[in-house]
Design a protein around this motif. Structure first.
Motif, PDB file in Angstrom:
ATOM      1  N   VAL A 153      44.389  -3.595  -0.135  1.00 21.80           N
ATOM      2  CA  VAL A 153      44.417  -3.112  -1.523  1.00 21.80           C
ATOM      3  C   VAL A 153      43.143  -3.517  -2.262  1.00 21.80           C
ATOM      4  CG1 VAL A 153      45.594  -3.379  -3.748  1.00 21.80           C
ATOM      5  CG2 VAL A 153      46.926  -2.992  -1.675  1.00 21.80           C
ATOM      6  N   LEU A 154      42.681  -4.741  -2.014  1.00 22.71           N
ATOM      7  CA  LEU A 154      41.448  -5.192  -2.660  1.00 22.71           C
ATOM      8  C   LEU A 154      40.257  -4.319  -2.247  1.00 22.71           C
ATOM      9  CD1 LEU A 154      40.088  -7.388  -4.442  1.00 22.71           C
ATOM     10  CD2 LEU A 154      39.619  -8.632  -2.324  1.00 22.71           C
ATOM     11  N   VAL A 155      40.155  -4.007  -0.959  1.00 20.76           N
ATOM     12  CA  VAL A 155      39.058  -3.157  -0.486  1.00 20.76           C
ATOM     13  C   VAL A 155      39.170  -1.753  -1.098  1.00 20.76           C
ATOM     14  CG1 VAL A 155      38.134  -1.994   1.555  1.00 20.76           C
ATOM     15  CG2 VAL A 155      38.630  -4.443   1.632  1.00 20.76           C
ATOM     16  N   LEU A 156      40.379  -1.200  -1.167  1.00 22.93           N
ATOM     17  CA  LEU A 156      40.562   0.121  -1.778  1.00 22.93           C
ATOM     18  C   LEU A 156      40.139   0.112  -3.242  1.00 22.93           C
ATOM     19  CD1 LEU A 156      44.019   1.207  -0.298  1.00 22.93           C
ATOM     20  CD2 LEU A 156      41.752   1.985   0.387  1.00 22.93           C
ATOM     21  N   ALA A 157      40.495  -0.965  -3.949  1.00 21.49           N
ATOM     22  CA  ALA A 157      40.120  -1.056  -5.361  1.00 21.49           C
ATOM     23  C   ALA A 157      38.608  -1.104  -5.532  1.00 21.49           C
ATOM     24  CB  ALA A 157      40.771  -2.293  -5.980  1.00 21.49           C
ATOM     25  N   LEU A 158      37.943  -1.914  -4.711  1.00 26.80           N
ATOM     26  CA  LEU A 158      36.487  -2.007  -4.795  1.00 26.80           C
ATOM     27  C   LEU A 158      35.843  -0.690  -4.368  1.00 26.80           C
ATOM     28  CD1 LEU A 158      34.154  -3.843  -5.502  1.00 26.80           C
ATOM     29  CD2 LEU A 158      34.218  -4.774  -3.190  1.00 26.80           C
ATOM     30  N   TRP A 159      36.443  -0.024  -3.411  1.00 25.26           N
ATOM     31  CA  TRP A 159      35.933   1.268  -2.933  1.00 25.26           C
ATOM     32  C   TRP A 159      35.903   2.283  -4.081  1.00 25.26           C
ATOM     33  CZ3 TRP A 159      34.701   2.097   2.336  1.00 25.26           C
ATOM     34  CH2 TRP A 159      34.412   3.419   2.698  1.00 25.26           C
ATOM     35  N   THR A 160      36.948   2.279  -4.933  1.00 23.71           N
ATOM     36  CA  THR A 160      37.003   3.242  -6.036  1.00 23.71           C
ATOM     37  C   THR A 160      35.969   2.950  -7.122  1.00 23.71           C
ATOM     38  OG1 THR A 160      38.647   1.967  -7.304  1.00 23.71           O
ATOM     39  CG2 THR A 160      39.474   3.538  -5.666  1.00 23.71           C
ATOM     40  N   MET A 161      35.483   1.711  -7.202  1.00 20.44           N
ATOM     41  CA  MET A 161      34.531   1.340  -8.244  1.00 20.44           C
ATOM     42  C   MET A 161      33.088   1.553  -7.830  1.00 20.44           C
ATOM     43  SD  MET A 161      36.232  -2.084  -9.901  1.00 20.44           S
ATOM     44  CE  MET A 161      35.137  -2.003 -11.334  1.00 20.44           C
ATOM     45  N   LEU A 162      32.868   1.705  -6.539  1.00 16.44           N
ATOM     46  CA  LEU A 162      31.515   1.945  -6.033  1.00 16.44           C
ATOM     47  C   LEU A 162      31.274   3.437  -5.880  1.00 16.44           C
ATOM     48  CD1 LEU A 162      31.488  -0.883  -3.356  1.00 16.44           C
ATOM     49  CD2 LEU A 162      30.156  -0.865  -5.473  1.00 16.44           C
ATOM     50  N   ARG A 163      30.005   3.850  -5.888  1.00 15.14           N
ATOM     51  CA  ARG A 163      29.675   5.280  -5.847  1.00 15.14           C
ATOM     52  C   ARG A 163      29.052   5.704  -4.526  1.00 15.14           C
ATOM     53  NH1 ARG A 163      26.854   5.362 -11.841  1.00 15.14           N
ATOM     54  NH2 ARG A 163      28.694   4.633 -12.991  1.00 15.14           N
ATOM     55  N   GLY A 164      28.287   4.837  -3.911  1.00 13.80           N
ATOM     56  CA  GLY A 164      27.608   5.196  -2.678  1.00 13.80           C
ATOM     57  C   GLY A 164      28.398   4.784  -1.443  1.00 13.80           C
ATOM     58  N   THR A 165      28.312   5.603  -0.410  1.00 17.15           N
ATOM     59  CA  THR A 165      29.043   5.310   0.823  1.00 17.15           C
ATOM     60  C   THR A 165      28.540   4.030   1.482  1.00 17.15           C
ATOM     61  OG1 THR A 165      29.429   7.672   1.186  1.00 17.15           O
ATOM     62  CG2 THR A 165      29.682   6.214   3.087  1.00 17.15           C
ATOM     63  N   THR A 166      27.235   3.809   1.442  1.00 20.14           N
ATOM     64  CA  THR A 166      26.684   2.608   2.079  1.00 20.14           C
ATOM     65  C   THR A 166      27.252   1.342   1.452  1.00 20.14           C
ATOM     66  OG1 THR A 166      24.634   3.786   2.593  1.00 20.14           O
ATOM     67  CG2 THR A 166      24.571   1.366   2.638  1.00 20.14           C
ATOM     68  N   ALA A 167      27.252   1.275   0.126  1.00 20.45           N
ATOM     69  CA  ALA A 167      27.787   0.091  -0.553  1.00 20.45           C
ATOM     70  C   ALA A 167      29.282  -0.061  -0.291  1.00 20.45           C
ATOM     71  CB  ALA A 167      27.521   0.188  -2.054  1.00 20.45           C
ATOM     72  N   ARG A 168      29.990   1.045  -0.246  1.00 23.01           N
ATOM     73  CA  ARG A 168      31.436   0.983   0.035  1.00 23.01           C
ATOM     74  C   ARG A 168      31.709   0.418   1.421  1.00 23.01           C
ATOM     75  NH1 ARG A 168      33.313   6.980  -2.217  1.00 23.01           N
ATOM     76  NH2 ARG A 168      33.713   6.333  -4.387  1.00 23.01           N
ATOM     77  N   VAL A 169      30.971   0.920   2.394  1.00 19.98           N
ATOM     78  CA  VAL A 169      31.179   0.438   3.763  1.00 19.98           C
ATOM     79  C   VAL A 169      30.803  -1.035   3.872  1.00 19.98           C
ATOM     80  CG1 VAL A 169      30.427   0.687   6.153  1.00 19.98           C
ATOM     81  CG2 VAL A 169      30.901   2.727   4.778  1.00 19.98           C
ATOM     82  N   CYS A 170      29.714  -1.429   3.255  1.00 20.52           N
ATOM     83  CA  CYS A 170      29.307  -2.843   3.297  1.00 20.52           C
ATOM     84  C   CYS A 170      30.357  -3.727   2.641  1.00 20.52           C
ATOM     85  CB  CYS A 170      27.963  -3.019   2.597  1.00 20.52           C
ATOM     86  SG  CYS A 170      26.557  -2.349   3.511  1.00 20.52           S
ATOM     87  N   ALA A 171      30.918  -3.279   1.529  1.00 23.70           N
ATOM     88  CA  ALA A 171      31.962  -4.064   0.864  1.00 23.70           C
ATOM     89  C   ALA A 171      33.185  -4.206   1.754  1.00 23.70           C
ATOM     90  CB  ALA A 171      32.343  -3.401  -0.456  1.00 23.70           C
ATOM     91  N   GLY A 172      33.623  -3.089   2.358  1.00 24.99           N
ATOM     92  CA  GLY A 172      34.802  -3.148   3.223  1.00 24.99           C
ATOM     93  C   GLY A 172      34.593  -4.043   4.428  1.00 24.99           C
ATOM     94  N   VAL A 173      33.432  -3.904   5.083  1.00 22.92           N
ATOM     95  CA  VAL A 173      33.152  -4.734   6.259  1.00 22.92           C
ATOM     96  C   VAL A 173      33.091  -6.209   5.873  1.00 22.92           C
ATOM     97  CG1 VAL A 173      31.413  -5.284   8.000  1.00 22.92           C
ATOM     98  CG2 VAL A 173      32.003  -2.895   7.528  1.00 22.92           C
ATOM     99  N   ALA A 174      32.392  -6.522   4.782  1.00 16.87           N
ATOM    100  CA  ALA A 174      32.242  -7.922   4.380  1.00 16.87           C
ATOM    101  C   ALA A 174      33.589  -8.560   4.062  1.00 16.87           C
ATOM    102  CB  ALA A 174      31.314  -8.016   3.168  1.00 16.87           C
ATOM    103  N   LEU A 175      34.420  -7.876   3.300  1.00 17.20           N
ATOM    104  CA  LEU A 175      35.711  -8.458   2.915  1.00 17.20           C
ATOM    105  C   LEU A 175      36.662  -8.555   4.103  1.00 17.20           C
ATOM    106  CD1 LEU A 175      36.330  -6.842  -0.585  1.00 17.20           C
ATOM    107  CD2 LEU A 175      35.540  -9.145  -0.052  1.00 17.20           C
TER     108      LEU A 175
END
Length: 486
Positions: free
Chosen positions: A115-137
């Motif tokens: 759920v945390l990753v999904l929430a952060l995913w919705t707040m980011l705009r670029g795919t690269t940043a989204r993927v980096c956030a998901g992988v890191a968390l």
């Protein structure tokens, strides 16, 4: 000119059925990547849960001590007549056995991270940043210093997981304005406040966000007010139970005393009696009476709280002094001897509390990630503070240089608040408690790392999307730069 009265009809084109006209919607590449990350993470977590064993500590008995005996609700009370607040005992009562409790904690934790990753995913705009956030968390959640608590039968797992779940649901509700999401967030937040008392600084962020929304956002106003009332009622309920729970704790504790008194005993045994310089300050500056009975070196070396408590019972003057000063004694010592206090905190206590892997002794971790990856997130003791301090400075500087402070301001604000509250909470906890520092600060250690990830991906997202947006505007002939974007 005479117009012809005959209007020739054009032959009608065959009408295709809607299904033939509309191409099937295919998942976007970013959605496919997100689904792959979630599936891989859930599979890894299930693998850990299947191999790990439930781990009992001495404190487990105060959460689940008699749940398998003749009185299955002895450690569960909604009115404070139990040794702990009801948050963890409720789950343990419903689960019923140690393996089921460990599995329940692991599943709740897994859902919370997703759920945390999904929430952060919705707040980011670029795919690269989204993927980096998901992988890191997700990688952070797979380190043993994190997942080991899901199989340790104490309150730490829920105090971490429910916090992640509350903030994740809060973000999703703000983005979607769904009443079910709001209701789930309120339930999780109220449950969270009855798990550990030292989480109140983090919990306070939820009503703070709701208050801002009620004040500034008309679409969220009334829903935020309803949630504020419900959470406020929960906080009042929590405050009413603290006194009775503290007193009921005495019959379960190793010392036979209330939780407040036992915490002071730990401070005497673990810190004051082991440090001659600190002991002299307590006597000279803080006015603590001397007691020969507790100065036996054997009592301190063996970490025997019950024996130490029996010796403490022979010190009536010390007990009277403790009743008056025990809650503020950590703060008073920091004021009286700031240099020595800073030396202790920086050299020994904070590296343990903020998450050095080599100092974690709870649970029975199973192999999952390479040791090099573990050390990136949880370095050895001497590097914890320098690396965390450097990461905070670098992340904030990156947000400034990339313009994320202006264009991803909510993410940056969330990251900065997370860092600040994590540090404030761990310092406050260490002033009020003593002993198992690597356990007492684990929530703050994890939340601090999550906050650093938020700051880093906010900066990355701002840096990567800026040229694309300008190029797109130029191609469309739209004037304006960053300020023109809503």
């Amino acid at each position: 000119m005479v117009e012809s009265s005959v209007v020739q009809e054009r032959p009608q084109e065959p009408v295709e059925p809607p299904a033939a006209r509309r191409p099937r919607s295919r998942p976007r590449p970013a959605q496919v990547v997100l689904a792959g990350l979630v599936v891989a993470f859930v599979a890894a977590r299930l693998s850990i849960a299947a191999r790990a064993e439930a781990f009992r500590t001495f404190d487990t008995r105060s959460y689940a001590g008699l749940l398998d005996g003749p009185n299955p609700t002895a450690t569960l009370s909604f009115t404070g007549h139990a040794p702990r607040l009801w948050g963890t005992p409720l789950l343990y009562t419903l689960a019923g056995s140690d393996p089921a409790r460990a599995w329940a904690q692991a599943l709740i934790s897994t859902v919370a991270w997703v759920v945390l990753v999904l929430a952060l995913w919705t707040m980011l705009r670029g795919t690269t940043a989204r993927v980096c956030a998901g992988v890191a968390l997700f990688v952070l959640a797979l380190t043993r210093a994190v997942y080991v608590w899901d199989h340790t039968l104490t309150a730490e797992s829920l105090s971490i997981s429910l916090g992640l779940l509350a903030f994740g649901l809060l973000v999703l509700w703000v983005r979607r304005r769904s009443w079910p999401l709001l209701a789930a967030m309120v339930v999780v937040t109220v449950w969270w406040m009855f798990v550990r008392q030292d989480m109140l600084l983090f919990i306070a962020l939820v009503p703070a966000v709701l208050a801002v929304l009620a004040w500034r956002s008309r679409p969220h106003r009334w829903a935020a007010v309803v949630a504020l009332v419900a959470i406020g009622a929960g906080l009042g309920w929590n405050a009413a139970l603290l006194g009775p729970t503290d007193e009921t704790f005495a019959k379960w504790s190793a010392s036979g005393r209330s939780q407040t008194d036992e915490t002071f005993l730990y401070r005497l045994m673990v810190e004051v009696q082991r440090d001659p310089e600190m002991r002299q300050v307590y006597h000279r500056e803080l006015g603590m009476p001397r007691c020969v009975a507790i100065e036996d070196p054997n009592l301190v070396r063996r970490w025997n709280v019950r024996k130490f408590s029996e010796a403490y019972a022979n010190c009536p003057e010390l007990q009277r002094w403790a009743e008056e000063h025990e809650m503020a004694v950590g703060f008073r010592y920091a004021v009286a001897e700031p240099d020595h206090y800073r030396e202790i905190m920086v050299g020994r206590v904070l590296p343990m509390a903020l998450g050095s892997t080599e100092l974690h002794t709870y649970g029975r971790p199973v192999s999952m990630l390479p040791e090099a990856v573990e050390k990136v997130w949880h370095p050895r003791r001497g590097l914890v503070l320098p690396l965390l301090a450097g990461a905070v400075v670098a992340a904030v500087l990156a947000c400034v240089l990339t313009g994320a402070v202006r264009r991803r301001r909510w993410l940056v604000l969330a990251g900065v608040l997370g860092v600040a509250v994590s540090l404030a909470s761990v310092l406050a906890s260490l002033m009020l408690s003593a002993g198992e520092y690597s356990r007492f600060g684990i929530q703050e250690a994890i939340y601090l790392r999550i906050s650093l990830v938020v700051l880093a991906v906010a900066a990355l997202d701002a840096a990567l999307t800026r040229p694309w947006r300008r190029a797109g505007r130029a191609a469309r002939g739209v004037p304006g730069g960053d300020a023109a974007q809503p």
